[in-house]
Design an enzyme around this catalytic site. Structure first.
Site, PDB file in Angstrom:
ATOM      1  N   ASP A 198    -105.951 -50.118  95.723  1.00 43.51           N
ATOM      2  CA  ASP A 198    -105.616 -49.048  96.674  1.00 43.51           C
ATOM      3  C   ASP A 198    -104.388 -49.410  97.521  1.00 43.51           C
ATOM      4  O   ASP A 198    -104.331 -50.506  98.094  1.00 43.51           O
ATOM      5  CB  ASP A 198    -106.842 -48.818  97.589  1.00 43.51           C
ATOM      6  CG  ASP A 198    -106.729 -47.535  98.393  1.00 43.51           C
ATOM      7  OD1 ASP A 198    -105.732 -47.371  99.138  1.00 43.51           O
ATOM      8  OD2 ASP A 198    -107.630 -46.687  98.278  1.00 43.51           O
ATOM      9  N   CYS A 237    -108.942 -54.455  96.080  1.00 41.42           N
ATOM     10  CA  CYS A 237    -108.753 -53.176  95.391  1.00 41.42           C
ATOM     11  C   CYS A 237    -107.261 -52.872  95.257  1.00 41.42           C
ATOM     12  O   CYS A 237    -106.449 -53.289  96.079  1.00 41.42           O
ATOM     13  CB  CYS A 237    -109.444 -52.058  96.165  1.00 41.42           C
ATOM     14  SG  CYS A 237    -109.348 -50.448  95.326  1.00 41.42           S
ATOM     15  N   HIS A 293    -113.174 -52.233 100.296  1.00 40.72           N
ATOM     16  CA  HIS A 293    -112.809 -51.420 101.463  1.00 40.72           C
ATOM     17  C   HIS A 293    -113.672 -50.168 101.501  1.00 40.72           C
ATOM     18  O   HIS A 293    -114.065 -49.647 100.458  1.00 40.72           O
ATOM     19  CB  HIS A 293    -111.318 -51.069 101.455  1.00 40.72           C
ATOM     20  CG  HIS A 293    -110.908 -50.155 100.340  1.00 40.72           C
ATOM     21  ND1 HIS A 293    -110.735 -48.791 100.511  1.00 40.72           N
ATOM     22  CD2 HIS A 293    -110.666 -50.390  99.029  1.00 40.72           C
ATOM     23  CE1 HIS A 293    -110.388 -48.253  99.351  1.00 40.72           C
ATOM     24  NE2 HIS A 293    -110.340 -49.187  98.433  1.00 40.72           N
ATOM     25  N   ARG A 338    -103.524 -48.575 100.308  1.00 38.37           N
ATOM     26  CA  ARG A 338    -103.763 -48.709 101.751  1.00 38.37           C
ATOM     27  C   ARG A 338    -104.357 -50.067 102.126  1.00 38.37           C
ATOM     28  O   ARG A 338    -104.666 -50.301 103.287  1.00 38.37           O
ATOM     29  CB  ARG A 338    -104.698 -47.589 102.225  1.00 38.37           C
ATOM     30  CG  ARG A 338    -104.118 -46.198 102.020  1.00 38.37           C
ATOM     31  CD  ARG A 338    -105.200 -45.140 102.141  1.00 38.37           C
ATOM     32  NE  ARG A 338    -106.180 -45.247 101.064  1.00 38.37           N
ATOM     33  CZ  ARG A 338    -107.236 -44.441 100.932  1.00 38.37           C
ATOM     34  NH1 ARG A 338    -107.442 -43.484 101.807  1.00 38.37           N
ATOM     35  NH2 ARG A 338    -108.074 -44.600  99.928  1.00 38.37           N
ATOM     36  N   CYS A 340    -113.664 -46.351  99.300  1.00 37.99           N
ATOM     37  CA  CYS A 340    -112.980 -46.695  98.046  1.00 37.99           C
ATOM     38  C   CYS A 340    -113.148 -45.558  97.025  1.00 37.99           C
ATOM     39  O   CYS A 340    -114.276 -45.152  96.713  1.00 37.99           O
ATOM     40  CB  CYS A 340    -113.541 -47.997  97.486  1.00 37.99           C
ATOM     41  SG  CYS A 340    -112.746 -48.523  95.950  1.00 37.99           S
TER      42      CYS A 340
HETATM   43 ZN    ZN Z   1    -110.551 -48.950  96.415  1.00 41.13          ZN
END
Ligand code: ZN
Length: 219
Positions: free
Chosen positions: A44, A42, A98, A46, A101
């Site tokens: 993302d 992803c 994750h 993080r 999400c």
């Molecule tokens: Zn995500």
């Protein structure tokens, strides 16, 4: 200091400390890369791929998009996959979702965010496919369940690409694996989803799905 200046400063420090620790590291790396792994994760912020699995530059080929999707017509993802499998000869393709999400959550909740809704539609297809299972769990747990189901489906998509099928047909060693990363503890959860031959796809899919349904911790 301008925020971007800070990034450049960080870069200088990182470059210097890496060279101090491993003289010749960048020069050697500039000549070739030979990663064993392709990471499909992803976007993302993080979920930084290399850090999570403790790999250095040169050791992990990475493709990231919102909610780690492998869409059969996405030339971007397919090009990365083709280069990784056919040219770099990676031995593993890892699809890592994750928990928590945002893309999966937006899809689950039918959020209207604009253009991205078209992308998230692919996750809604996963949601609709597994609707009866999702409805069995309490609402607060549904996002994480869909995160796992999404990885399950994306791993299947990777296995069904012409790229992976051709590699397997040619006898190339290649394993496709599905993981989910926990934002709250930094740990990877293995979904028991590793496929190395096309004939194992259906069987592995169903056993991983059964494990997800039972919420087994396979670690
Ligand atoms: Zn995500």
């Amino acid at each position: 200091m301008h925020p971007l200046q800070q990034l450049i400063k960080n870069n200088r420090l990182w470059s210097q400390s890496t060279r101090d620790e491993k003289p010749g590291f960048f020069l050697q790396l500039s000549e070739q890369q030979s990663p064993d792994y392709l990471w499909i994760g992803c976007a993302d912020s993080r979920v930084p791929a290399n850090e999570i699995v403790g790999l250095l530059p040169g050791e992990l080929f990475v493709h990231r998009n919102v909610a780690n999707l492998v869409v059969h017509t996405d030339l971007n993802c397919l090009s990365v996959l083709q280069y990784a499998v056919e040219v770099l000869k990676v031995r593993h393709v890892i699809v890592c979702g994750h928990y928590g999400c945002g893309g999966v959550q937006a899809a689950l909740e039918n959020s209207q965010l604009g253009l991205i809704d078209n992308w998230l539609r692919h996750i809604q297809d996963v949601r609709d496919k597994h609707q009866s299972l999702i409805e069995l769990v309490p609402e607060p747990d549904r996002v994480d369940l869909l995160c796992k189901l999404n990885v399950l489906e994306q791993v299947t998509h990777v296995c069904r690409t012409t790229i992976v099928r051709d590699a397997w047909r040619a006898g190339q060693e290649l394993t496709v694996t599905g993981w989910v990363y926990g934002l709250k503890d930094g740990l990877i959860h293995d979904l028991g989803l590793s496929i190395s031959t096309p004939d194992k796809l259906a069987e592995t899919y169903h056993s991983a799905l059964a494990n997800i349904a039972q919420d087994d911790d396979l670690e």
